[in-house]
Design an enzyme around this catalytic site. Structure first.
Site, PDB file in Angstrom:
ATOM      1  N   THR A   1      -9.703   3.399   6.439  1.00 19.36           N
ATOM      2  CA  THR A   1      -9.101   1.993   7.043  1.00 19.36           C
ATOM      3  C   THR A   1      -7.700   2.106   7.469  1.00 19.36           C
TER       4      THR A   1
ATOM      5  N   TYR B   1      -4.952   4.677   9.477  1.00 19.78           N
ATOM      6  CA  TYR B   1      -4.691   5.310  10.860  1.00 19.78           C
ATOM      7  C   TYR B   1      -5.972   5.730  11.560  1.00 19.78           C
TER       8      TYR B   1
ATOM      9  N   ASP C   1       0.699  -1.335   0.025  1.00 21.44           N
ATOM     10  CA  ASP C   1      -0.101  -0.150   0.109  1.00 21.44           C
ATOM     11  C   ASP C   1       0.766   1.226   0.072  1.00 21.44           C
ATOM     12  N   GLY C   2       1.757   1.215   0.601  1.00 20.99           N
ATOM     13  CA  GLY C   2       2.918   2.358   0.834  1.00 20.99           C
ATOM     14  C   GLY C   2       3.517   2.970  -0.398  1.00 20.99           C
TER      15      GLY C   2
ATOM     16  N   HIS D   1       4.030  16.180  26.568  1.00 27.73           N
ATOM     17  CA  HIS D   1       2.692  16.971  26.691  1.00 27.73           C
ATOM     18  C   HIS D   1       1.811  16.914  25.691  1.00 27.73           C
TER      19      HIS D   1
ATOM     20  N   ASP E   1      -3.459  13.653  21.867  1.00 28.94           N
ATOM     21  CA  ASP E   1      -2.216  13.296  21.390  1.00 28.94           C
ATOM     22  C   ASP E   1      -2.259  13.883  19.987  1.00 28.94           C
TER      23      ASP E   1
ATOM     24  N   ASN F   1      -4.306   9.082   1.966  1.00 31.23           N
ATOM     25  CA  ASN F   1      -4.824   8.692   3.343  1.00 31.23           C
ATOM     26  C   ASN F   1      -5.429   9.640   3.979  1.00 31.23           C
TER      27      ASN F   1
ATOM     28  N   LEU G   1      -8.747   4.332  11.489  1.00 35.19           N
ATOM     29  CA  LEU G   1      -9.597   3.261  12.057  1.00 35.19           C
ATOM     30  C   LEU G   1      -8.735   2.717  13.102  1.00 35.19           C
ATOM     31  N   SER G   2      -7.591   2.842  13.329  1.00 36.49           N
ATOM     32  CA  SER G   2      -6.710   2.454  14.513  1.00 36.49           C
ATOM     33  C   SER G   2      -7.207   3.392  15.670  1.00 36.49           C
TER      34      SER G   2
HETATM   35  N1  LIG Z   1      -3.444  11.738  25.610  1.00 33.47           N
HETATM   36  C1  LIG Z   1      -3.303  11.668  26.856  1.00 33.47           C
HETATM   37  O1  LIG Z   1      -4.279  11.574  27.409  1.00 33.47           O
HETATM   38  C2  LIG Z   1      -2.066  11.746  27.497  1.00 33.47           C
HETATM   39  C3  LIG Z   1      -2.054  11.734  28.797  1.00 33.47           C
HETATM   40  N2  LIG Z   1      -0.770  11.745  29.725  1.00 33.47           N
HETATM   41  C4  LIG Z   1      -0.915  11.649  31.091  1.00 33.47           C
HETATM   42  O2  LIG Z   1      -0.560  12.666  31.753  1.00 33.47           O
HETATM   43  C5  LIG Z   1       0.012  12.215  32.908  1.00 33.47           C
HETATM   44  C6  LIG Z   1       1.083  13.013  33.391  1.00 33.47           C
HETATM   45  O3  LIG Z   1       0.693  14.138  33.895  1.00 33.47           O
HETATM   46  P1  LIG Z   1       1.089  15.560  34.173  1.00 33.47           P
HETATM   47  O4  LIG Z   1       2.598  15.527  34.924  1.00 33.47           O
HETATM   48  O5  LIG Z   1       0.221  16.301  35.126  1.00 33.47           O
HETATM   49  O6  LIG Z   1       1.229  16.071  32.765  1.00 33.47           O
HETATM   50  P2  LIG Z   1       0.299  17.164  31.900  1.00 33.47           P
HETATM   51  O7  LIG Z   1       0.523  18.244  32.660  1.00 33.47           O
HETATM   52  O8  LIG Z   1       0.790  16.936  30.559  1.00 33.47           O
HETATM   53  O9  LIG Z   1      -1.208  16.932  32.080  1.00 33.47           O
HETATM   54  C7  LIG Z   1      -1.903  15.619  32.031  1.00 33.47           C
HETATM   55  C8  LIG Z   1      -3.228  15.972  32.418  1.00 33.47           C
HETATM   56  O10 LIG Z   1      -3.427  14.504  33.115  1.00 33.47           O
HETATM   57  C9  LIG Z   1      -4.323  14.836  34.226  1.00 33.47           C
HETATM   58  N3  LIG Z   1      -3.952  13.495  35.191  1.00 33.47           N
HETATM   59  C10 LIG Z   1      -2.740  13.233  35.446  1.00 33.47           C
HETATM   60  N4  LIG Z   1      -2.969  12.145  36.414  1.00 33.47           N
HETATM   61  C11 LIG Z   1      -4.582  11.733  36.306  1.00 33.47           C
HETATM   62  C12 LIG Z   1      -5.197  10.697  36.975  1.00 33.47           C
HETATM   63  N5  LIG Z   1      -4.595   9.793  37.531  1.00 33.47           N
HETATM   64  N6  LIG Z   1      -6.339  10.893  36.770  1.00 33.47           N
HETATM   65  C13 LIG Z   1      -6.995  11.731  35.955  1.00 33.47           C
HETATM   66  N7  LIG Z   1      -6.352  12.867  35.352  1.00 33.47           N
HETATM   67  C14 LIG Z   1      -4.870  12.807  35.572  1.00 33.47           C
HETATM   68  C15 LIG Z   1      -3.849  16.001  34.723  1.00 33.47           C
HETATM   69  O11 LIG Z   1      -4.527  16.785  35.783  1.00 33.47           O
HETATM   70  C16 LIG Z   1      -3.583  16.815  33.467  1.00 33.47           C
HETATM   71  O12 LIG Z   1      -4.962  17.361  33.141  1.00 33.47           O
HETATM   72  C17 LIG Z   1       0.599  10.958  32.554  1.00 33.47           C
HETATM   73  O13 LIG Z   1       0.983  10.251  33.517  1.00 33.47           O
HETATM   74  C18 LIG Z   1      -0.423  10.394  31.517  1.00 33.47           C
HETATM   75  O14 LIG Z   1      -1.454   9.562  32.302  1.00 33.47           O
HETATM   76  C19 LIG Z   1       0.225  11.873  29.027  1.00 33.47           C
HETATM   77  C20 LIG Z   1       0.481  11.892  27.580  1.00 33.47           C
HETATM   78  C21 LIG Z   1      -0.838  11.932  26.871  1.00 33.47           C
HETATM   79  N1  LIG Z   2      -1.183   3.457  14.430  1.00 31.35           N
HETATM   80  C1  LIG Z   2      -1.709   3.504  13.121  1.00 31.35           C
HETATM   81  O1  LIG Z   2      -2.652   2.625  12.671  1.00 31.35           O
HETATM   82  C2  LIG Z   2      -0.682   4.158  12.319  1.00 31.35           C
HETATM   83  C3  LIG Z   2      -0.865   4.096  10.794  1.00 31.35           C
HETATM   84  N2  LIG Z   2      -0.135   4.898   9.823  1.00 31.35           N
HETATM   85  C4  LIG Z   2      -0.902   4.471   8.586  1.00 31.35           C
HETATM   86  O2  LIG Z   2       0.233   4.145   7.816  1.00 31.35           O
HETATM   87  C5  LIG Z   2       0.292   4.895   6.589  1.00 31.35           C
HETATM   88  C6  LIG Z   2       1.398   4.836   5.614  1.00 31.35           C
HETATM   89  O3  LIG Z   2       1.433   3.511   5.204  1.00 31.35           O
HETATM   90  P1  LIG Z   2       2.843   3.167   4.768  1.00 31.35           P
HETATM   91  O4  LIG Z   2       3.693   4.002   4.043  1.00 31.35           O
HETATM   92  O5  LIG Z   2       2.772   1.704   4.069  1.00 31.35           O
HETATM   93  O6  LIG Z   2       3.591   2.676   6.215  1.00 31.35           O
HETATM   94  P2  LIG Z   2       3.690   1.470   6.976  1.00 31.35           P
HETATM   95  O7  LIG Z   2       4.729   0.724   6.369  1.00 31.35           O
HETATM   96  O8  LIG Z   2       4.202   1.888   8.329  1.00 31.35           O
HETATM   97  O9  LIG Z   2       2.572   0.728   7.104  1.00 31.35           O
HETATM   98  C7  LIG Z   2       1.383   0.922   7.357  1.00 31.35           C
HETATM   99  C8  LIG Z   2       0.211  -0.041   7.638  1.00 31.35           C
HETATM  100  O10 LIG Z   2      -0.943   0.627   6.907  1.00 31.35           O
HETATM  101  C9  LIG Z   2      -1.450  -0.040   5.764  1.00 31.35           C
HETATM  102  N3  LIG Z   2      -2.168   1.096   4.894  1.00 31.35           N
HETATM  103  C10 LIG Z   2      -1.903   1.937   4.330  1.00 31.35           C
HETATM  104  N4  LIG Z   2      -2.756   2.630   3.797  1.00 31.35           N
HETATM  105  C11 LIG Z   2      -4.031   1.888   3.975  1.00 31.35           C
HETATM  106  C12 LIG Z   2      -5.372   2.065   3.560  1.00 31.35           C
HETATM  107  N5  LIG Z   2      -5.734   3.073   3.100  1.00 31.35           N
HETATM  108  N6  LIG Z   2      -6.226   1.258   3.944  1.00 31.35           N
HETATM  109  C13 LIG Z   2      -5.653   0.134   4.792  1.00 31.35           C
HETATM  110  N7  LIG Z   2      -4.279  -0.013   5.084  1.00 31.35           N
HETATM  111  C14 LIG Z   2      -3.648   0.801   4.882  1.00 31.35           C
HETATM  112  C15 LIG Z   2      -0.330  -0.559   5.043  1.00 31.35           C
HETATM  113  O11 LIG Z   2      -0.895  -1.744   4.218  1.00 31.35           O
HETATM  114  C16 LIG Z   2       0.733  -1.223   6.348  1.00 31.35           C
HETATM  115  O12 LIG Z   2       0.101  -2.347   6.807  1.00 31.35           O
HETATM  116  C17 LIG Z   2      -0.213   6.431   6.764  1.00 31.35           C
HETATM  117  O13 LIG Z   2      -0.853   6.816   5.844  1.00 31.35           O
HETATM  118  C18 LIG Z   2      -1.395   6.076   8.105  1.00 31.35           C
HETATM  119  O14 LIG Z   2      -2.700   5.843   7.595  1.00 31.35           O
HETATM  120  C19 LIG Z   2       0.736   5.528  10.335  1.00 31.35           C
HETATM  121  C20 LIG Z   2       1.152   5.847  11.703  1.00 31.35           C
HETATM  122  C21 LIG Z   2       0.262   5.008  12.766  1.00 31.35           C
END
Ligand SMILES: NC(=O)C1=CN([C@@H]2O[C@H](COP(=O)(O)OP(=O)(O)OC[C@H]3O[C@@H](n4cnc5c(N)ncnc54)[C@H](O)[C@@H]3O)[C@@H](O)[C@H]2O)C=CC1
Ligand SMILES: NC(=O)C1=CN([C@@H]2O[C@H](COP(=O)(O)OP(=O)(O)OC[C@H]3O[C@@H](n4cnc5c(N)ncnc54)[C@H](O)[C@@H]3O)[C@@H](O)[C@H]2O)C=CC1
Ligand SMILES: NC(=O)C1=CN([C@@H]2O[C@H](COP(=O)(O)OP(=O)(O)OC[C@H]3O[C@@H](n4cnc5c(N)ncnc54)[C@H](O)[C@@H]3O)[C@@H](O)[C@H]2O)C=CC1
Ligand SMILES: NC(=O)C1=CN([C@@H]2O[C@H](COP(=O)(O)OP(=O)(O)OC[C@H]3O[C@@H](n4cnc5c(N)ncnc54)[C@H](O)[C@@H]3O)[C@@H](O)[C@H]2O)C=CC1
Lengths: 348, 348, 348, 348
Positions: free
Chosen positions: C215, C217, C94-95, C185, C204, C174, C219-220
């Site tokens: 289908t 990223y 696909d790539g 952060h 994130d 895609n 999807l994942s």
């Molecule tokens: N996409 C996401 O949700 C992500 C979440 N984190 C979380 O951030 C945490 C680190 O926190 P900080 O140092 O404050 O970083 P930060 O300043 O980036 O804040 C992350 C946020 O998560 C909250 N949080 C932390 N622990 C919690 C818990 N047990 N229950 C509910 N909310 C909570 C904090 O109040 C803050 O709003 C990591 O342990 C991880 O769980 C980190 C990266 C991505």
């Molecule tokens: N967590 C995830 O699922 C992530 C997915 N990706 C996907 O990888 C794509 C890049 O693909 P590659 O260069 O091949 O990187 P890669 O070699 O890292 O492969 C990614 C996978 O996605 C599949 N794929 C690509 N396009 C697709 C589509 N339209 N429907 C179903 N499957 C598909 C490929 O067959 C391969 O298995 C990005 O466009 C993104 O969509 C990228 C990062 C994280």
């Protein structure tokens, strides 16, 4: 609730939640932890110190070694020969408690008293304005704690030996997360449970979380919300390339090993409670188990007045459960679709 | 794994999984349970009976009171004054064990030995062809069991009194589900945890599930997969009218009450392990707690040969954990996207 | 299906799927695209070249400028004054198609004929063994294409001006993904739809995907599967810190702007079809719209023989829809829980 | 938005959203629709009637045949020979518009003007207080409409013939849902897309929804939110017994057939926009397609003042898109976790 449960005759899970903190003697050494030094935090530290010196003049007060130690406070450094701390006081957001936990990442943690600076937080039972009541309850031996489980993480090289520079296990309070980071490619990680191969995950990463951490990163990745008084490990995938991955919940007796596959196209960056640590390459692994060192968090019922404890409704454990309040107020759990009265007209 | 865990010093959760079944004396009374009477099942019962009569001539064999009792088998009826059963043998699918559990819905269950008729099942450790080995292990006291948690359900009327005709609590093995059934309208249910109001759910219904039941209805409704050796309650909503509902996992010490709201537009039909029971109207409620009566399920390690058992501690956990095998084989957990070789050409 | 739809009288969405590729003249210039140079790929190129020289001796064959150009093949460089290409042939996974799309990232793409090297892929209608049939259909004007929508991405600085060094819009097949990458952060991104503020996402990252990319990223990250003959934009959050985020599907007339908030704690790395591009800092933005330049992918019905088209079952559009086959075979869509016969005994 | 889109040159999807309602002549016959007769509704009808009689004395006003027809209003019955209606006015909640749609379930629907009684609703652009402005815009030919797609449902018996008593197709505005209802068993339904077998679903049921319905039942079952100006069909499973089911979005040219499998253990009750209809037994089927008869919903921009309308093309899209406002206000889309100031102290 009151009668012993056949699967839990010792009532462990319940006790974990309600344990009254025992001090033979009142705390002699307090560690103050703060991450940021905002004006609010500086003033709060001053107020706390003044109160302690006046009411508990014998207590020693410590602080991490940083440029801006408050006057009269001793410097404390984590390590084997360090001063014994009896009580940790944190000032700041949830991240401040995670930081306090990390100061004790290789062993036991003293009881932690956490103050918010006015902002709600999941791990923040006390508002700073209640500092006097909260400290008094700890000195008087009236504090109750929730022993929040931590995870112990051990890192292995490709031969299964401890990874160099990682001579000690690392305890985390929220979670350990493996993530492809800025690599464009997915990583491939083999998951083992109690030594048995569970599955090979092709994904952005994996999270092993405590119940405490179930409302942090794991929640964002789609994991369930697990009550912090349960002892369990939650495994949540981050953007898996599979339709059929589902979060898993294991008993705290389980040992989970995540090993970066030899054929993984990306290595896996590690984040321990959100702190970026080292990177695991192909063949390297981390083993996660329930830690021997939970973190005893002093909870709100410590300062409940008699009115709160003996009202007509009974001494409900509900009264003491900050958790229900928090998932409603902070997470806006199950916010139902509004059909409240329109205040303005059609054009709003 | 081997050392005691601070939050679980008695190793309860582990033991629950590995407990060796103790018989002072071999089973004296066996209850055979089957739901359907297919040819396969009838033949299997005949084979079993022949084996028992020849090898264990003193054992008494019972069967539910149904038109087609096998010859020489005594009739057994659930109830307080009934014959004591030492071993239950089930023949059929997962539903047969649920049915066995329901025969003991108000109290303790004897150990259960479950045979599949050749079809895989989550709750079916033994293939019928292994009947001799499996029975022998039970008679020789070599059987090990997984104590699968059950839930105890108590029904209340609008005054909080026991609902009429429901004088005893009802134990379920998978889950209790409340559902609007064929009502066109959503129902409104108030959820209380340990007496504290958690939220008001507007939805098709709610599920409170055991870890065993986490791979049944709760899974379909979006719940996490919980290892059956953990003691926990899983609350999973069914089609909630909210973006922010998420499955919750509670410790087994929790008590969950679901009360149909006075302003619910639909009443809530109850299904206990899939068996439709009564209907709860507005103001009526059910309280769910971990049951005192788990169901001891004899597991595969009971018939593991010496080659499989080779360390001091007993069978290796990997060997013994049917669960990992089952979520892979039966649920096709994390089936990764195929990129295997094409066998046929473009036009297939 | 046959009659015009009131909301789509021109039958655009249908036609997009079934369009027959019109060549006034057969292709004169072919671009061969491959990412990796495995033995299989090298051999396949040799075979293709031999076939072309023998059967279509006048056609010119091009290849990207790389050390290992096959003999007799001309070098092609993307750019405004480059040689006009009439047909792109890709060899790989696909790539490889994503890479082909990126070679035409600022304008129209010629029809693309994609061969798998024996591995199934979502974007790979042809097995390499069918090269002759597939090429012939293209030369004979018998090829049908699916116009896969692309997205056009324009980058803005904090003043809303085109970001420096980004003078042209970038077309993706895609998705465009914004991600915190290795920053510990979360980032904060404001989402605007047709100029209207939709929400502020703390997460994130975010994905804006085509139906084709639904289908990949998206999807994942939990997004829905969208049929590639529909024109739509899919917005899927990556690990949002909210219980109430849900994937959104917009009409292709929508314009979506993602702007990194001034108070975002992390900047947002960009990945265009998986290729890491630049990083957006606070105040910088990307605007995503349906591209004027879809990618015409030659599909399997091009080589369907009369037997395939006129069999008893009818000339079903289903016949031509590779998509249904793919989501079943590749994604293992809705793999139901197995209850097939056990082949081995209990101990397996 | 303004420039033609290559995949949608006629700008259909955009136009669907912005179409200005053309009346050669002002409405001559109005149908008033209400479901409940609360005091508020009765008063609103009186006010409306007074206004109409005074300002537009020639217009005829109709009402469904029910016991409580307002005085001076003529009775209207759905059917082939019925009075032609030029404008429908609904008073009540979302369910009232669904009811209006059902009155025209076999053919075209006149433009619909929907008033809320003070409660927000997804399908309710106007507050009752704005009745005069809204009616005036319709009479003056200034009203703009969103043509909300409907689905056309045809029922088949086991021989593929029209199901008895179902001589006409049924148009729905939200969705058609098949559900096991109060049967304890799951049903098994074969899904066909454009005649091609997609999958066999073992579940509680299936939903085929319009974009309008994507915020109704489909949302609760886990479906994506689809903008109502897109023409698409959304297929969402209800509690499927599979880890790998995912909502699907199809172009409006698709035809989806759901056939209850011969080996389904439960039949499937049908709900059309929430109205329970008949039950499909094994072998019976329903075919769902985009309807020729969308429902023209007059939207808020109809009453936007000159300040709001300021460019040649008409109202600004932001101004006119009630949808963004609604998913934020009504669904509380992406409500981020609060970290607002605590108003009370620790004990709250
Ligand atoms: N996409 C996401 O949700 C992500 C979440 N984190 C979380 O951030 C945490 C680190 O926190 P900080 O140092 O404050 O970083 P930060 O300043 O980036 O804040 C992350 C946020 O998560 C909250 N949080 C932390 N622990 C919690 C818990 N047990 N229950 C509910 N909310 C909570 C904090 O109040 C803050 O709003 C990591 O342990 C991880 O769980 C980190 C990266 C991505
Ligand atoms: N967590 C995830 O699922 C992530 C997915 N990706 C996907 O990888 C794509 C890049 O693909 P590659 O260069 O091949 O990187 P890669 O070699 O890292 O492969 C990614 C996978 O996605 C599949 N794929 C690509 N396009 C697709 C589509 N339209 N429907 C179903 N499957 C598909 C490929 O067959 C391969 O298995 C990005 O466009 C993104 O969509 C990228 C990062 C994280
Ligand atoms: N939408 C759904 O997923 C629904 C699921 N059920 C489940 O069916 C159960 C009753 O089972 P039967 O009497 O056999 O009815 P049944 O014959 O209708 O079968 C339900 C299916 O669930 C499987 N099952 C039962 N318990 C399981 C477990 N603990 N883990 C994994 N799979 C399990 C059975 O093998 C069978 O495939 C209920 O306890 C409920 O959990 C019931 C209604 C709807
Ligand atoms: N679990 C669930 O979410 C269920 C939802 N429904 C929905 O209810 C609809 C029937 O509605 P009513 O007659 O009012 O019954 P109802 O009075 O039972 O209300 C259902 C709820 O859905 C809301 N609703 C209806 N259409 C909507 C839309 N297009 N977008 C957002 N919200 C919408 C209504 O405002 C009301 O809050 C059905 O078409 C179905 O979509 C029906 C059964 C179960």
């Amino acid at each position: 609730i009151s009668q012993p449960h056949p699967l839990d005759p010792a009532g462990l899970q319940t006790r974990a939640f309600a344990t009254r903190l025992k001090h033979d003697t009142p705390p002699k050494a307090i560690l103050i932890v703060n991450k940021h030094r905002t004006k609010l935090v500086i003033e709060a530290i001053d107020t706390l110190l003044a109160y302690l010196r006046q009411k508990y003049p014998d207590v020693r007060v410590f602080h991490e070694d940083r440029p801006d130690i408050p006057p009269g406070v001793e410097i404390w450094r984590p390590g084997p020969d360090t001063e014994k701390i009896d009580l940790v006081v944190t000032l700041g957001g949830d991240g401040t408690i995670l930081h306090a936990s990390s100061l004790f990442k290789v062993g036991a943690v003293p009881p932690v008293l956490s103050f918010s600076m006015g902002t709600l937080g999941f791990l923040l039972p006390f508002h700073i304005d209640d500092y006097a009541k909260a400290l008094d309850s700890a000195f008087a031996g009236r504090a109750t704690v929730l022993h929040r489980m931590r995870l112990s993480c051990r890192f292995h090289d490709t031969d299964g030996e401890r990874l160099e520079g990682q001579s000690q296990d690392w305890q985390v309070m929220n979670e350990i997360a493996l993530h492809r980071g800025s690599s464009p490619h997915l990583n491939t990680i083999d998951i083992f449970v109690d030594g048995q191969h569970l599955t090979e995950a092709v994904s952005d990463g994996l999270i092993v979380s405590t119940p405490t951490g179930s409302t942090a990163y794991s929640l964002s990745a789609g994991g369930p919300i697990v009550h912090p008084s349960l002892s369990a490990l939650v495994l949540t995938p981050i953007c898996p390339r599979s339709l059929s991955f589902r979060p898993l919940v294991f008993p705290s007796s389980s040992s989970i090993t995540l090993r970066v596959s030899e054929r993984s196209r990306a290595s896996a960056g590690l984040a321990l409670d959100g702190q970026t640590s080292h990177v695991l390459g192909p063949g390297e692994a981390v083993t996660v188990e329930a830690s021997k060192y939970p973190i005893p968090c002093i909870n709100r019922s410590s300062i409940a007045g008699p009115a709160d404890i003996n009202d007509g409704e009974g001494v409900s454990p509900g009264k003491e459960d900050d958790w229900v309040r928090d998932i409603n107020n902070l997470l806006q759990y199950n916010a139902t679709f509004r059909s409240k009265a329109l205040l303005r007209h059609s054009r709003t």
